[in-house]
Scaffold this active site. Structure first.
Site, mmCIF file in Angstrom:
data_model
loop_
_atom_site.group_PDB
_atom_site.id
_atom_site.type_symbol
_atom_site.label_atom_id
_atom_site.label_comp_id
_atom_site.label_asym_id
_atom_site.label_seq_id
_atom_site.Cartn_x
_atom_site.Cartn_y
_atom_site.Cartn_z
ATOM 1 C CG ASP A 67 -82.163 -57.850 21.823
ATOM 2 O OD1 ASP A 67 -81.432 -57.032 22.416
ATOM 3 O OD2 ASP A 67 -82.898 -57.529 20.865
ATOM 4 C CE1 TYR A 127 -75.986 -62.632 16.361
ATOM 5 C CE2 TYR A 127 -74.909 -61.607 14.470
ATOM 6 C CZ TYR A 127 -75.311 -61.565 15.797
ATOM 7 O OH TYR A 127 -75.023 -60.458 16.557
#
Length: 280
Positions: A67, A127
């Site tokens: 995003d 991540y």
């Protein structure tokens, strides 16, 4: 342990599939995927390739679709380019980087292995969420790490994290989704390094904003606003309102991906669409 054979994908006739690794500073972009009225990483890469004579190339496909504001340290992608494309592969990273802005860099390029698909072949996504834990903010980490002025209890955060590892229904930590919400969380670990803290998260696939929801919940534990033992109850409840808020995207980095044989044990049950899990 039983395992699935990897699913095979091939480029269209007349195309060669390349595998690239790309890094970017997410502050300048509205995310990975091309969209109207906003600058994306995907579009930026395509513009650079077109400048090198690659107008006929298909859109690049990444291991994950991040995003707006989310960074990438090492994002694998595949790119189907016409067999007539003439830039030598060994020169491609340097050639693309000459046309790319400073906020995006192609780190490597190679011919993709047979059957490789950056999204569907991926068996693990990693991540890192970065915190700047200090009384005062640091200008060099603005938009790159979340400033947390107060002290955090790393031991309590890791106790809570351990209770979340494994195959669970993670609906309580993600933006509401219509599809099934069971995922296999392989790693969730808080690593303080002085004032800069890294929270490592790994799994085959993630729900929308799931990583940011997990980090937001661990922050509440670290601040003493939530007991480590309470996190299991939040997980079982499947109620998003009980967990911590999504942390801002600027501290989130796509750190890397693995490709290999997908495990049957502990699978998310939704391995066919990992790349749709935007935002993390």
């Amino acid at each position: 342990m039983d395992a699935d054979p990897p699913r095979l994908y091939a480029p269209p006739p007349g195309f060669t599939r390349l595998r690239l690794t790309v890094a970017w500073d997410g502050r300048d972009y509205a995310g990975w995927q091309e969209q109207r009225n906003a600058v994306s990483v995907q579009e930026t890469l395509q513009t650079a390739l077109h400048a090198l004579g690659g107008e006929g190339a298909l859109r690049p496909v990444s291991a994950g679709r991040t995003d707006a504001g989310v960074h990438a340290e090492a994002m694998p992608l595949h790119w189907d380019v016409p067999t007539t494309f003439r830039v030598p592969l060994v020169q491609l990273p340097r050639a693309l980087n000459a046309w790319l802005p400073a906020s995006v860099s192609v780190l490597s390029a190679e011919v993709a292995p047979a059957g490789f698909h950056a999204r569907f072949s991926c068996t693990e996504r990693r991540y890192v969420y970065r915190l700047w834990v200090a009384p005062q903010r640091h200008p060099l980490w603005a938009g790159r790490a979340l400033h947390v002025p107060g002290p955090l209890d790393a031991e309590a955060m890791n106790r809570a994290a351990q209770s979340l590892i494994g195959l669970h229904d993670f609906a309580a930590f993600a933006t509401r989704e219509d599809r099934q919400t069971v995922r296999d969380l392989l790693r969730l670990e808080v690593q303080p390094q002085g004032e800069l803290w890294d929270i490592h998260v790994a799994g085959e696939s993630f729900l929308r904003h799931m990583v940011r929801g997990l980090v937001g919940t661990l922050l509440l534990v670290g601040q003493g606003k939530l007991g480590a033992a309470e996190v299991e109850g939040i997980l079982a409840s499947r109620e998003r309102a009980r967990a911590g808020a999504n942390v801002p995207p600027g501290g989130l980095y796509f750190a890397g991906a693995e490709y290999g044989v997908r495990r049957v044990e502990g699978r998310s049950g939704n391995g066919g669409e990992p790349g749709t899990h935007r935002g993390r």
